[in-house]
Design an enzyme around this catalytic site. Structure first.
Site: not given
Length: 360
Positions: A101, A171, A195
């Site tokens: 990511w 992030d 999540k």
């Protein structure tokens, strides 16, 4: 059918208490005669929902008044573009690449300016966090970017990088609200909620207000300007209303658990059960350098693809779902977010011991 233990990396397990409350309110929220799902986001009732959610999040994280909280859409992927579009004044940013990511964010930022990859752990399949105490920070860098917890590879920044005075952007999708955080160390903290906080479809951005600019290039899309959403209190357009309502319930649930310090203790306790077994097992082994292990995502392997596939299939039959590792890594991965009960981890270890005995 009984509920399973869901080890999915996201969308992921939610607190049962929250799901039951939402079910009870599905047809009539708080005497309104409507579901939140069908309510106008401009109504007084919904305004209370989103404002309460923000207030509870601020309390949980200790978010100072000089930070804006934005409830957005588009997932982390959209932020990969929004961040450089909003923050690149000098057209330069530094990226620490510790997983897929962060790598994708770096690639995306390269479209909008000079994105320097100043450290990476790709040489060992992202199985560790590089030393970030003395990085070659670019003098012109507008920010330094990290993905703080790597969902796929199971690593975590336990020490934030030394950004040499530059703005830190993180992030935190897969470690959001799993532990206390000093918000003032960051310029931007953001993450998808699917999540650890709520259903897919909501992205939360916490941004220091001095970084919200009104002098952006006019080509920057209206929806990607932080100012658009900050000025409208996340109600510029129709927000992911129902998702935000569930997030709000999870914030209340977290407060009831004792807040983020208490959650960190619980998460450490759960992770220790699994890591202790992996460290003593003759069949299973963890894939991450010990000091960089995540409390949220635990990848492990047997070293044999056939055994891995057999384990995932038999675990599923035993009510332990979504243990297959990410396609880029293989093996297994247990995501043990806030809402995963301790007994879920205990059941997993019990099953792993049984599998090891039968397949030694």
């Amino acid at each position: 059918m009984a509920r399973v233990y869901n080890f999915s990396a996201g969308p992921a397990v939610l607190p049962e208490e929250v799901l039951k409350e939402a079910a009870d309110e599905m047809l009539d929220y708080n005497g309104s005669g409507m579901s939140v799902m069908e309510m106008s986001h401009r109504s007084k009732v919904y305004d209370d929902i989103i404002k309460t959610a923000e207030a509870d999040l601020r309390e949980l994280m200790g978010i100072p008044d000089d930070y804006a909280v934005l409830f957005l859409q588009g997932g982390a992927w959209t932020q990969f573009s929004a961040i450089p579009m909003n923050l690149m004044k000098n057209g330069v940013a530094d990226y620490i690449v510790t997983g897929q990511w962060a790598k994708k964010a770096w690639q995306e930022a390269s479209k909008y300016g000079k994105a320097n990859k100043i450290a990476s752990s790709e040489d060992e399949t992202f199985s560790y966090i590089p030393d970030c105490s003395d990085l070659p920070i670019d003098d012109d860098a507008d920010y330094v970017y990290i993905c703080e917890n790597n969902t796929i590879y199971g690593t975590k920044f336990w020490q934030l990088p030394n950004t040499k005075g530059k703005t830190l952007v993180a992030d935190v999708s897969s470690c959001f609200l799993s532990e206390p955080v000093d918000v003032t160390k960051y310029g931007v903290i953001y993450g998808g909620v699917q999540k650890n906080i709520g259903p897919a479809g909501v992205t939360i951005v916490i941004i220091r207000k001095d970084l919200i600019r009104d002098d952006l290039d006019e080509k920057v899309p209206t929806m990607l300007k932080y100012k658009t959403h900050a000025d409208a209190n996340s109600l510029f357009n129709t927000p992911p209303a129902y998702g935000i309502y569930i997030c709000g319930k999870v914030f209340k649930w977290l407060k009831k658990q004792g807040g983020l310090a208490e959650m960190k203790k619980k998460n450490e306790d759960k992770a220790k059960i699994l890591y202790d077994f992996l460290d003593s097992s003759k069949l299973f082994k963890g894939t991450v350098r010990k000091e960089d292990r995540s409390l949220m995502n635990v990848p492990f392997v047997t070293g044999n693809d056939e055994f891995d596939a057999k384990f995932v299939a038999e675990a599923k039959a035993a009510g332990l779902e979504n243990l297959k590792g990410h396609r880029s890594v293989g093996g297994m991965r247990a995501s043990i977010y806030n809402a995963m009960p301790k007994e879920g981890v205990e059941k997993l270890v019990e099953f792993m011991k049984k599998f090891e005995a039968e397949n030694a």
